[in-house]
Design an enzyme around this catalytic site. Structure first.
Site, PDB file in Angstrom:
ATOM      1  N   LYS A  28      80.670  44.383  26.313  1.00 58.15           N
ATOM      2  CA  LYS A  28      80.039  45.295  25.153  1.00 58.15           C
ATOM      3  C   LYS A  28      78.471  45.263  25.394  1.00 58.15           C
ATOM      4  CE  LYS A  28      78.086  45.827  21.555  1.00 58.15           C
ATOM      5  NZ  LYS A  28      76.884  46.681  21.605  1.00 58.15           N
TER       6      LYS A  28
ATOM      7  N   GLU B 132      73.319  32.500  24.272  1.00 53.49           N
ATOM      8  CA  GLU B 132      71.839  32.411  24.859  1.00 53.49           C
ATOM      9  C   GLU B 132      70.907  33.169  24.215  1.00 53.49           C
ATOM     10  OE1 GLU B 132      68.597  32.868  26.149  1.00 53.49           O
ATOM     11  OE2 GLU B 132      69.383  34.147  27.952  1.00 53.49           O
TER      12      GLU B 132
ATOM     13  N   CYS C 235      63.956  36.355  27.011  1.00 53.81           N
ATOM     14  CA  CYS C 235      64.339  35.364  26.334  1.00 53.81           C
ATOM     15  C   CYS C 235      63.305  33.972  26.766  1.00 53.81           C
ATOM     16  CB  CYS C 235      65.847  35.103  26.356  1.00 53.81           C
ATOM     17  SG  CYS C 235      66.472  35.253  28.260  1.00 53.81           S
TER      18      CYS C 235
ATOM     19  N   GLU D  42      59.927  33.359  17.713  1.00 52.11           N
ATOM     20  CA  GLU D  42      59.989  34.369  18.844  1.00 52.11           C
ATOM     21  C   GLU D  42      59.503  35.756  18.648  1.00 52.11           C
ATOM     22  OE1 GLU D  42      63.841  35.636  20.247  1.00 52.11           O
ATOM     23  OE2 GLU D  42      63.001  34.917  22.417  1.00 52.11           O
TER      24      GLU D  42
HETATM   25  P1  NAD Z   1      71.154  41.522  18.537  1.00 51.08           P
HETATM   26  O1  NAD Z   1      71.486  39.969  18.814  1.00 51.08           O
HETATM   27  O2  NAD Z   1      71.212  42.164  17.372  1.00 51.08           O
HETATM   28  O3  NAD Z   1      71.846  42.338  19.728  1.00 51.08           O
HETATM   29  C1  NAD Z   1      72.517  41.689  20.893  1.00 51.08           C
HETATM   30  C2  NAD Z   1      73.766  42.306  21.259  1.00 51.08           C
HETATM   31  O4  NAD Z   1      74.487  41.749  20.177  1.00 51.08           O
HETATM   32  C3  NAD Z   1      74.110  43.679  21.352  1.00 51.08           C
HETATM   33  O5  NAD Z   1      74.969  44.306  22.285  1.00 51.08           O
HETATM   34  C4  NAD Z   1      74.484  44.117  19.912  1.00 51.08           C
HETATM   35  O6  NAD Z   1      75.254  45.298  19.934  1.00 51.08           O
HETATM   36  C5  NAD Z   1      75.143  42.910  19.654  1.00 51.08           C
HETATM   37  N1  NAD Z   1      75.494  42.578  18.383  1.00 51.08           N
HETATM   38  C6  NAD Z   1      74.702  43.012  17.076  1.00 51.08           C
HETATM   39  N2  NAD Z   1      75.235  42.527  16.048  1.00 51.08           N
HETATM   40  C7  NAD Z   1      76.445  42.110  16.383  1.00 51.08           C
HETATM   41  C8  NAD Z   1      77.566  41.421  15.771  1.00 51.08           C
HETATM   42  N3  NAD Z   1      77.474  41.413  14.202  1.00 51.08           N
HETATM   43  N4  NAD Z   1      78.644  41.010  16.062  1.00 51.08           N
HETATM   44  C9  NAD Z   1      78.918  40.934  17.781  1.00 51.08           C
HETATM   45  N5  NAD Z   1      77.641  41.711  18.307  1.00 51.08           N
HETATM   46  C10 NAD Z   1      76.663  42.050  17.585  1.00 51.08           C
HETATM   47  O7  NAD Z   1      69.630  41.553  18.941  1.00 51.08           O
HETATM   48  P2  NAD Z   1      68.588  42.883  18.844  1.00 51.08           P
HETATM   49  O8  NAD Z   1      68.596  43.355  17.537  1.00 51.08           O
HETATM   50  O9  NAD Z   1      68.981  43.907  19.981  1.00 51.08           O
HETATM   51  O10 NAD Z   1      67.250  42.151  19.308  1.00 51.08           O
HETATM   52  C11 NAD Z   1      66.764  41.645  18.001  1.00 51.08           C
HETATM   53  C12 NAD Z   1      65.903  40.108  18.445  1.00 51.08           C
HETATM   54  O11 NAD Z   1      66.937  39.458  19.232  1.00 51.08           O
HETATM   55  C13 NAD Z   1      64.837  40.374  19.169  1.00 51.08           C
HETATM   56  O12 NAD Z   1      63.529  40.506  18.470  1.00 51.08           O
HETATM   57  C14 NAD Z   1      64.974  39.093  20.048  1.00 51.08           C
HETATM   58  O13 NAD Z   1      64.301  38.032  19.479  1.00 51.08           O
HETATM   59  C15 NAD Z   1      66.204  38.662  20.315  1.00 51.08           C
HETATM   60  N6  NAD Z   1      66.852  39.083  21.574  1.00 51.08           N
HETATM   61  C16 NAD Z   1      67.024  38.087  22.439  1.00 51.08           C
HETATM   62  C17 NAD Z   1      67.545  38.299  23.846  1.00 51.08           C
HETATM   63  C18 NAD Z   1      67.700  37.223  24.525  1.00 51.08           C
HETATM   64  O14 NAD Z   1      67.522  37.412  25.938  1.00 51.08           O
HETATM   65  N7  NAD Z   1      67.772  36.035  24.150  1.00 51.08           N
HETATM   66  C19 NAD Z   1      67.693  39.634  23.877  1.00 51.08           C
HETATM   67  C20 NAD Z   1      67.808  40.475  23.228  1.00 51.08           C
HETATM   68  C21 NAD Z   1      67.259  40.380  21.799  1.00 51.08           C
END
Ligand code: NAD
Length: 482
Positions: free
Chosen positions: A180, A255, A289, A384
């Site tokens: 996904k 992660e 990250c 972060e």
């Molecule tokens: P997020 O955690 O919302 O999204 C990451 C993934 O999870 C996406 O594919 C999203 O569709 C999916 N997702 C979202 N809600 C979900 C749920 N309820 N159940 C299962 N999957 C779900 O992250 P974001 O909103 O894109 O970014 C927000 C914050 O996350 C950023 O500000 C940053 O701090 C962090 N982030 C970290 C990394 C990393 O590499 N560790 C990467 C992206 C974002």
């Protein structure tokens, strides 16, 4: 700028080897973060599509894919790697347009994706169990077996690298995957799946369902018929994923990001350190990250490091990805708001330098910003930010540096810059981090190097050989033969 011609329709999901529309027939719009223009429509997959994808993955496990030898899986992965290299220009352009990542950085991600395929392709038939000496009359051995169907929820910041490290390792061990990708950027996930099919990956071994996190993502994380879930993203979503997985009692790899420090001692080679100090915070506009957002500097060289980093910041330009400047825009208006909010919380701090936004394009740009003399307990030094912002913190002693470094809830990466070997060894043991670098940072990405966090940075390890153990389970066989 328009998308290049693609051999697949971005509006579709890949399920069971076929490109199909989401059952809702709904789509989501991708925008180009560099100028806010529409880029493509993608499928809005929902739980119905996740159900079909999980079923297709089980079918693959019961069929050709499940019966494949480790050597066959390895060859397919290596063929995918070859195709990734042959299509490097297109993949890099897609990633640059979709993520807003400067072209050179997107090209590096393509190289990493190809390298993951080579590494896990080469490793697929090198993972094996062992025999265990036991009681007289017994022969005991272990088998390394796939979990079955693995779910992979991937964010928008490094789609190719994260797919390479998690899907690559899972496939090498014989799992069938349901991926996904993020709703903000998912074109290279689809392109990768297309190349995997071209390389001869059997139908259903890799299924891709784009969609919203709360719909497709939640459906995958909570699916009763998957046997493992790998998630990269925010802490809050990680909690939801782990909670959902707990209902089905399946293992989770999380992660979740970090607040990674670099510790610069007075005896460090500053010429060598400077590019790492800056680039590790600014790469991908800080949306990494493992970004190093805290620079801890021994007071004797603090002014020099501050002056030199400030000079680097003053020269920095943020511009559309295609112009290949030091940094591009942030991924979305929402991400820009989050980062801007952090900058306003730093209004009382000492801003050492700020770079420029060198474009009028309507993208989500934030000027790269360096703060000095930041109190270690300030939100800018603890939380972060996920944007192009770094903080400088002075310290007087090694103990103080260690205490500050370990004072956040995260523990992903840390580095030590010092010529003192004993200090390097001491700190490598004491720093809270899944990876510690000595007189470098990031080791150029290091496909071979196990990676993952402690604390709120998550748990489990991806990358390197270690990931193959995380995407497989051990069975012990004890034969009593007298
Ligand atoms: P997020 O955690 O919302 O999204 C990451 C993934 O999870 C996406 O594919 C999203 O569709 C999916 N997702 C979202 N809600 C979900 C749920 N309820 N159940 C299962 N999957 C779900 O992250 P974001 O909103 O894109 O970014 C927000 C914050 O996350 C950023 O500000 C940053 O701090 C962090 N982030 C970290 C990394 C990393 O590499 N560790 C990467 C992206 C974002």
């Amino acid at each position: 700028m328009h998308l290049p011609d693609l051999p697949f329709a971005p509006t579709l999901c890949l399920i069971g080897g076929h490109w199909v529309a989401a059952q809702s027939n709904d789509t989501l719009d991708l925008t180009n973060p560099s100028d806010g223009s529409g880029l493509a429509a993608i499928a809005r997959g929902t739980s119905a599509d996740i159900d079909t994808a999980v079923a297709a993955a089980h079918q693959a496990r019961a069929g050709v894919w499940g019966k494949s030898t480790a050597a066959e899986r390895g060859r397919i992965l290596m063929r995918i790697g070859e195709l990734v290299k042959e299509n490097a220009e297109t993949l890099a352009l897609l990633e640059a347009l979709d993520v807003g990542k400067p072209l050179t950085q997107a090209k590096n991600d393509v190289t990493a994706l190809a390298r993951y395929m080579e590494f896990y392709g080469g490793a697929a038939d090198k993972v094996h169990g062992e025999t265990i000496p036991y009681l007289d009359g017994y022969t005991v051995y272990t088998l390394r077996e796939p979990f079955g169907v693995t779910g992979h929820i991937v964010p928008w910041n490094y789609p190719m690298q994260i797919i390479g490290r998690s899907v690559g390792a899972a496939l090498a061990m014989g799992n069938a995957c349901v991926l996904k990708p993020a709703e903000e950027a998912c074109l290279t996930a689809l392109a990768f799946a297309d190349l995997a099919m071209q390389a001869g990956l059997p139908a259903g071994a890799l299924n891709v369902v784009p969609g919203l996190g709360a719909e497709a993502g939640a459906a995958l994380a909570g699916h009763a018929d998957i046997q493992h879930i790998s998630f990269t993203g925010s802490v809050n979503t990680g909690r939801l994923v782990q909670t959902a997985a707990a209902q089905n009692v399946i293992p989770v790899t999380l992660e979740l990001g970090g607040k990674s420090p670099q510790l610069v001692f007075a005896d460090a080679n500053l010429d060598a350190a400077l590019p790492f100090l800056v680039n590790a915070g600014i790469q991908n506009a800080g949306q990494t990250c493992s970004a190093s957002s805290r620079i801890l500097v021994e007071r004797a060289v603090y002014d020099e490091v501050t002056t030199r980093m400030a000079a680097a910041y003053a020269d920095m330009r943020a511009a559309p990805a295609i112009e290949d400047a030091t940094l591009g825009p942030l991924i979305s208006a929402r991400q820009k708001d989050l980062v801007t909010d952090f900058l306003s919380k730093g209004a009382d701090l000492n801003m050492a330098a700020q770079g420029q936004i060198a474009t009028d394009a309507a993208g989500h740009y934030v000027a790269p910003t360096l703060f000095a003399d930041v109190p270690p307990d300030h939100t800018l030094a603890q939380d972060e930010i996920f944007g192009p912002v770094q903080v400088l913190i002075p310290f007087d002693t090694e103990d103080e540096a260690l205490q500050i470094a370990n004072s956040t809830k995260y523990g992903l990466v840390a580095s030590v810059w010092s010529q003192n070997g004993a200090r390097q060894m001491r700190l490598a043991k004491k720093l809270n981090a899944g990876q510690v670098f000595l007189n470098n940072y990031g080791a150029g990405g290091g496909v071979e190097l196990p990676f993952g966090g402690t604390g709120h940075s998550g748990h489990g390890r991806e990358k390197g050989f270690e990931a193959l153990f995380h995407f497989s389970q051990l069975k012990t066989v004890a034969a009593l033969h007298g």
